[in-house]
Design an enzyme around this catalytic site. Sequence first.
Site, mmCIF file in Angstrom:
data_model
loop_
_atom_site.group_PDB
_atom_site.id
_atom_site.type_symbol
_atom_site.label_atom_id
_atom_site.label_comp_id
_atom_site.label_asym_id
_atom_site.label_seq_id
_atom_site.Cartn_x
_atom_site.Cartn_y
_atom_site.Cartn_z
ATOM 1 N N ASP A 8 0.880 -1.148 0.000
ATOM 2 C CA ASP A 8 0.000 0.000 0.000
ATOM 3 C C ASP A 8 0.930 1.212 0.000
ATOM 4 O O ASP A 8 2.093 1.100 0.396
ATOM 5 C CB ASP A 8 -0.892 -0.022 1.246
ATOM 6 N N ASP A 10 0.157 5.103 0.926
ATOM 7 C CA ASP A 10 0.019 6.046 2.033
ATOM 8 C C ASP A 10 -0.137 5.294 3.352
ATOM 9 O O ASP A 10 -1.036 4.476 3.504
ATOM 10 C CB ASP A 10 -1.172 6.963 1.797
ATOM 11 N N LYS A 108 -9.718 -1.077 -3.085
ATOM 12 C CA LYS A 108 -9.586 -1.932 -1.912
ATOM 13 C C LYS A 108 -10.709 -1.613 -0.929
ATOM 14 O O LYS A 108 -11.018 -0.441 -0.748
ATOM 15 C CB LYS A 108 -8.212 -1.726 -1.245
#
Length: 167
Positions: A8, A10, A108
């Site tokens: 991922d 951030d 997601k």
Amino acid sequence: MKPAVFFDRDGVLNQDTGYLYERTKLRWLPGAREAVKEVNEAGYFAFVVTNQSGVARGLYKEGDVQALHAWMTEELADIGARIDAFAYCPHHPEAIVEVYRTSCACRKPGPGMITSLMQRFQVDPVRSFLIGDKHTDVEAATRAAIRGYLFEGPNLEHFVKNCLRNR
């Protein structure tokens, strides 16, 4: 087939400051760039999978996301690391920008970004895993039939080394 680590963005690679698209505001998390290099040296693909609803909210454009990812690529290259591919989802079911208003499989916790990269690069799912900072990241990994790890800090390089050791 080759294994992969899906990062991922951030909250894992960089500080999550909310709707990040400007390179002047990106702050790498401790050990993040080195973690990518560890993955490279271990013979894994390194991918980034990131929800970017700021595009759907009209806060920035897809070109801004792509420009930030290009800059991140340069920053990683400075230490001999690389991301094999970036995938991002610009969609949101409540988007202000109508063209991005949709519920999609790529956002997601949907697995779409992961499965798309797995097909494109012929990834070995058994040895692959995702590192995220939210339960929705781990859920996306589960839906893509790979292992998901929740990263809560403080150093991504140490975290990745432990994940690789346990594979």
